[in-house]
Design a protein around this motif. Structure first.
Motif, PDB file in Angstrom:
ATOM      1  N   LEU A 410      66.322 -56.862  14.955  1.00 30.95           N
ATOM      2  CA  LEU A 410      66.871 -55.987  13.917  1.00 30.95           C
ATOM      3  C   LEU A 410      67.879 -55.008  14.495  1.00 30.95           C
ATOM      4  CD1 LEU A 410      63.635 -55.219  11.850  1.00 30.95           C
ATOM      5  CD2 LEU A 410      65.574 -56.617  11.134  1.00 30.95           C
ATOM      6  N   SER A 411      67.603 -54.495  15.692  1.00 30.52           N
ATOM      7  CA  SER A 411      68.536 -53.563  16.329  1.00 30.52           C
ATOM      8  C   SER A 411      69.873 -54.238  16.607  1.00 30.52           C
ATOM      9  CB  SER A 411      67.944 -53.036  17.639  1.00 30.52           C
ATOM     10  OG  SER A 411      66.777 -52.282  17.393  1.00 30.52           O
ATOM     11  N   LYS A 412      69.808 -55.487  17.067  1.00 35.26           N
ATOM     12  CA  LYS A 412      71.035 -56.237  17.332  1.00 35.26           C
ATOM     13  C   LYS A 412      71.786 -56.515  16.036  1.00 35.26           C
ATOM     14  CE  LYS A 412      72.694 -60.590  19.307  1.00 35.26           C
ATOM     15  NZ  LYS A 412      72.305 -61.876  19.937  1.00 35.26           N
ATOM     16  N   THR A 413      71.047 -56.877  14.992  1.00 37.01           N
ATOM     17  CA  THR A 413      71.673 -57.195  13.714  1.00 37.01           C
ATOM     18  C   THR A 413      72.311 -55.966  13.082  1.00 37.01           C
ATOM     19  OG1 THR A 413      70.038 -58.956  13.332  1.00 37.01           O
ATOM     20  CG2 THR A 413      71.257 -58.167  11.413  1.00 37.01           C
ATOM     21  N   SER A 414      71.687 -54.802  13.271  1.00 45.07           N
ATOM     22  CA  SER A 414      72.213 -53.582  12.643  1.00 45.07           C
ATOM     23  C   SER A 414      73.579 -53.189  13.185  1.00 45.07           C
ATOM     24  CB  SER A 414      71.238 -52.418  12.857  1.00 45.07           C
ATOM     25  OG  SER A 414      71.130 -52.098  14.233  1.00 45.07           O
ATOM     26  N   GLY A 415      73.946 -53.735  14.338  1.00 45.68           N
ATOM     27  CA  GLY A 415      75.256 -53.437  14.898  1.00 45.68           C
ATOM     28  C   GLY A 415      76.353 -54.303  14.346  1.00 45.68           C
ATOM     29  N   ASP A 416      75.997 -55.317  13.540  1.00 43.22           N
ATOM     30  CA  ASP A 416      76.992 -56.223  12.972  1.00 43.22           C
ATOM     31  C   ASP A 416      77.514 -55.683  11.640  1.00 43.22           C
ATOM     32  OD1 ASP A 416      76.850 -58.173  15.021  1.00 43.22           O
ATOM     33  OD2 ASP A 416      74.962 -58.900  14.189  1.00 43.22           O
ATOM     34  N   HIS A 417      78.481 -56.412  11.067  1.00 41.78           N
ATOM     35  CA  HIS A 417      79.046 -56.032   9.779  1.00 41.78           C
ATOM     36  C   HIS A 417      78.042 -56.371   8.680  1.00 41.78           C
ATOM     37  CE1 HIS A 417      82.590 -56.290  12.343  1.00 41.78           C
ATOM     38  NE2 HIS A 417      83.204 -55.502  11.483  1.00 41.78           N
ATOM     39  N   LEU A 418      77.474 -55.340   8.053  1.00 41.23           N
ATOM     40  CA  LEU A 418      76.446 -55.538   7.034  1.00 41.23           C
ATOM     41  C   LEU A 418      76.774 -54.708   5.800  1.00 41.23           C
ATOM     42  CD1 LEU A 418      73.210 -55.283   9.218  1.00 41.23           C
ATOM     43  CD2 LEU A 418      74.022 -57.344   8.089  1.00 41.23           C
ATOM     44  N   SER A 419      76.261 -55.165   4.669  1.00 37.41           N
ATOM     45  CA  SER A 419      76.370 -54.371   3.452  1.00 37.41           C
ATOM     46  C   SER A 419      75.391 -53.201   3.557  1.00 37.41           C
ATOM     47  CB  SER A 419      76.033 -55.231   2.234  1.00 37.41           C
ATOM     48  OG  SER A 419      74.699 -55.709   2.315  1.00 37.41           O
ATOM     49  N   ASP A 420      75.606 -52.179   2.735  1.00 35.91           N
ATOM     50  CA  ASP A 420      74.729 -51.014   2.756  1.00 35.91           C
ATOM     51  C   ASP A 420      73.296 -51.396   2.408  1.00 35.91           C
ATOM     52  OD1 ASP A 420      76.843 -49.398   3.451  1.00 35.91           O
ATOM     53  OD2 ASP A 420      77.286 -48.773   1.387  1.00 35.91           O
ATOM     54  N   GLY A 421      73.143 -52.346   1.478  1.00 39.58           N
ATOM     55  CA  GLY A 421      71.809 -52.789   1.095  1.00 39.58           C
ATOM     56  C   GLY A 421      71.069 -53.431   2.260  1.00 39.58           C
ATOM     57  N   SER A 422      71.781 -54.222   3.047  1.00 38.87           N
ATOM     58  CA  SER A 422      71.157 -54.871   4.196  1.00 38.87           C
ATOM     59  C   SER A 422      70.793 -53.856   5.277  1.00 38.87           C
ATOM     60  CB  SER A 422      72.095 -55.928   4.778  1.00 38.87           C
ATOM     61  OG  SER A 422      72.255 -57.003   3.866  1.00 38.87           O
TER      62      SER A 422
END
Length: 564
Positions: A410-422
Motif C-alpha cells: 500500500l505504501s508503494k501504491t500510494s506513491g503512484d498516480h491515484l484518484s482521491d478516492g483510491s
C-alpha cells in the motif's frame, strides 16, 4: 559532430514522446480509474462485450499495456475469468490502434501552436488540486505533440534522403523477400521489448518512411513486430502472479503470434490492399505524405481482422493456454499473499482493488484463527491442545507477515498516480490491516491463556463455562459480520450491525465481571481461577473492539456512541 548532435536530439525526442504518452495514460487512468475498474469488474461472459470493453478502455487510457496489465492483475485477483480476460485483451489490441492515428496526426500536421496552448492551459490547472489530473493530461498531450514535431524536424536535419550510405543500406534489402520481412519483424519486436513503447517504434517508422529511405514494406514489417513485442510487458507482469494470470498473458502472446503468422503468409497482398484503401501506390515514387496514414491503416486493419477471426475461438484459446500452463500446487511452506504480488509491475488503480481483496482475505484468515481458538477451548486432551497451540502460534506469525507485506504494498501504491478516492481507500486499509493483526494477537493470547489453564489444572464452574461460551458465540458473530462487510457492498450493511453485537459483548463482560468479583468474595473459587477467566473474557472483548474499529474505518464514520 552534426550527426552526433542530431542523434542525441533524436534519442531525447523519443524519451520525451515516451514520457508524454506515460503522463497522458496515467492522468487518464487517475481521472477515469474508478469507472474503468467498475467496467472491467462487471464484465460478463459475452465475448463481444469483453472486446468492446477492452477497446474502449484502451482508447480511453491510450495504452494497451495499461489495459493488459490491468486485465492480468484482475485475473490474478480473481475479479475476471480467463475467458473474460482473453476477450478484453483482444479488444485492447484494437483500441491501441488509436495511438498510431494520433502519431499520424502529430507527424502530418504542424501542431506547435497547440503544444504551447496546452502548456499554457495545463500550467494554470496543474497546481489546483481539483483539476491537477486535467493539467497533467494536457501536459502529456503537449509533450507528445512536441516530441512528434521535434522528431519530424530532426528527420529533416539528418537529411536521410540525401545520405547515400543510408539509402544504399536500406536498398540492399530485397523488399520482395519474406526473409527480409522476417528480419525487420524481429527487429521491430526486439525494439518494442527493449523500450516498452510501441508508440516510439511507430513514430520512428513514420519518420524513416516519410523521409523516403525506408521502403514501406520494411516499415510495416517493423510495425508488425511491434504487435508481438508489445506482449512482453504483460508476460513480465504475470511472472510473479498466479497460474490464471500467466495464462491471460500467454493468451495475449498467442493471439498476436497467430495474427503475425497469417499476415506474414499473406503479407504482400495484405499490404497492397491497405495501400489501395489509402490511395498509395508503392511502385510510384513520392507520395510520402500518405505514408503515415498507410502505417496507421495497416496497424488498424491488422488488429481488427485478427480480432474478428479469433473472436470465435476464445474458448479454444483458453483450453490451449490451460494445457501449456497446467495447474500446479503452490509450496505451502512459503508465505505468499493471495491476491497481490508486491514484486511485479502494477497498474495503480488496480493495485487498490487487489489490496481490498487481500484485506478481505486477511479478515477471513482471522475469523478462521478464532475458530481454532474455539476448538482449542473445547479440547480435552493434551495432544489436541498442543496441536492447536502450535497452529495458532504459526497463524500469528503469518498475520504479522501479512500485515507488513500488505502495508509495504500500500505504501508503494500510494506513491503512484491515484484518484482521491483510491488514496482514501489506502488510508482506510492501513488502519484495517493494523486492527486485523491485533485480532491475531488476541487469538494468540487466548491460546496462551487456555494453555495456562490446562497446565495449572484450572477448572471453571458450569456458570463460567456458560459465560465463556456465550462470549465466544458473540465474538464469532462479530467476526462473521466483519467479513461480510469487507466482502460485500457497503449499501448492504450498516455499522449498527456491529454496534449491536458490541453492546451485547460489553454488557456480558460487565455482568461477568460483577459476578466473578462476587463469587471470589464468596470463596466459590480462587482468585487465580477468577482472574484467568476474566482475562479470557476481556481478551475477547478487546478482539471485538478491533472489529468495531475495522467497521468504522470501512464506513469512514465516526462513532455514534461510546464503546468501552
Amino acid at each position: 559532430m552534426n550527426y552526433l548532435f542530431v542523434s542525441i536530439k533524436l534519442l531525447g525526442t523519443l524519451c520525451l514522446l515516451i514520457f508524454g504518452m506515460k503522463m497522458l495514460s496515467e492522468s487518464l487512468q487517475s481521472m477515469t480509474g474508478n469507472h474503468l475498474k467498475k467496467i472491467l469488474a462487471r464484465m460478463t461472459g459475452n465475448r463481444f462485450a469483453g472486446m468492446l470493453t477492452g477497446m474502449l478502455v484502451t482508447a480511453s487510457v491510450q495504452s494497451s499495456t495499461a489495459t493488459t496489465v490491468m486485465t492480468v492483475s484482475f485475473v490474478s485477483a480473481g475479479m475476471l475469468t480467463l475467458f473474460q480476460a482473453i476477450s478484453v485483451i483482444m479488444g485492447a489490441n484494437i483500441g491501441t490502434t488509436l495511438s498510431a492515428w494520433i502519431m499520424t496526426l502529430g507527424y502530418s500536421f504542424d501542431l506547435t501552436i497547440m503544444v504551447y496552448l496546452f502548456f499554457l492551459i495545463g500550467i494554470s490547472l496543474v497546481y489546483k488540486k481539483r483539476y491537477r489530473q486535467v493539467g497533467m493530461f494536457l501536459f502529456g498531450v503537449a509533450f507528445m505533440f512536441l516530441a512528434l514535431a521535434t522528431l519530424r524536424a530532426a528527420g529533416s536535419e539528418m537529411n536521410l534522403e540525401g545520405n547515400a550510405a543510408v539509402i544504399d543500406f536500406f536498398s540492399s534489402f530485397d523488399v520482395k523477400s519474406h526473409l527480409t520481412i522476417f528480419i525487420f519483424f524481429v527487429i521491430g519486436s526486439l525494439i518494442t521489448c527493449l523500450v516498452q513503447s510501441s508508440a516510439a517504434l511507430v513514430a520512428i517508422t513514420i519518420m524513416l518512411c516519410s523521409s523516403g529511405v525506408l521502403p514501406i514494406y520494411l516499415g510495416l514489417a517493423l510495425v508488425l513486430g511491434e504487435n508481438l513485442g508489445s506482449t512482453a510487458t504483460a508476460n513480465v507482469v504475470a511472472l510473479g502472479a498466479n497460474t490464471d494470470a500467466r495464462r491471460a498473458a500467454m493468451a495475449h502472446f498467442l493471439f498476436n503470434a497467430f495474427g503475425v503468422i497469417w499476415v506474414s503468409v499473406a503479407f504482400y497482398p495484405f499490404v497492397d490492399m491497405v495501400c489501395s484503401i489509402v490511395g498509395y501506390d508503392p511502385a510510384l515514387p513520392g507520395q510520402t505524405e500518405k505514408l503515415p496514414v498507410v502505417i496507421a491503416m495497416f496497424h488498424t486493419a491488422f488488429n481488427i481482422l485478427n480480432a474478428s477471426v479469433l473472436s470465435g475461438f476464445i474458448k479454444q484459446i483458453e483450453t490451449l493456454v490451460c494445457k501449456i500452463l497446467p495447474d500446479k500446487h503452490d509450496d505451502k511452506s512459503e508465505f505468499k499473499l493471495r491476491y497481490i504480488q508486491s514484486n511485479i509491475i502494477q497498474t495503480p488503480e488496480v493495485s487498490v482493488l487487489q489490496a481490498k481483496k487481500e484485506t478481505a482475505y486477511f479478515a477471513d484468515c482471522m475469523r478462521e484463527m478464532f475458530d481454532m481458538v474455539t476448538a482449542m477451548l473445547a479440547a480435552k486432551d493434551e495432544k489436541t491442545l498442543t496441536d492447536y497451540a502450535e497452529r495458532l502460534s504459526n497463524e500469528e506469525d503469518l498475520a504479522d507477515k501479512r500485515e507488513m507485506t500488505i502495508a509495504e504494498f500500500l505504501s508503494k501504491t500510494s506513491g503512484d498516480h491515484l484518484s482521491d478516492g483510491s488514496r482514501r481507500s489506502i488510508s482506510i486499509m492501513m488502519r484495517e490491516i493494523s486492527e486485523l493483526e491485533s485480532i491475531g494477537d488476541s487469538c494468540y493470547k487466548l491460546s496462551l491463556k487456555q494453555t495456562e489453564r490446562y497446565t495449572k489444572s484450572v477448572t471453571f464452574t458450569p456458570s463460567q463455562e456458560e459465560g465463556l461460551q456465550a462470549m465466544t458465540s458473540l465474538t464469532t458473530r462479530s467476526l462473521h459480520t466483519m467479513c461480510l462487510m469487507l466482502h460485500g457492498p457497503r449499501e448492504k450493511y450498516s455499522l449498527n450491525d456491529i454496534y449491536t453485537i458490541e453492546d451485547e459483548v460489553n454488557s456480558l463482560r460487565d455482568s461477568m465481571y460483577e459476578k466473578t468479583i462476587k463469587e471470589i468474595n464468596g470463596q466459590e473459587y480462587s482468585y487465580l481461577v477468577g482472574n484467568l477467566y476474566m482475562d479470557m473474557i476481556c481478551e475477547m472483548e478487546r478482539l471485538c473492539d478491533a472489529v468495531v474499529n475495522i467497521a468504522e474505518a470501512r464506513y469512514s464514520q465516526k462513532k455514534s456512541k461510546q464503546h468501552t
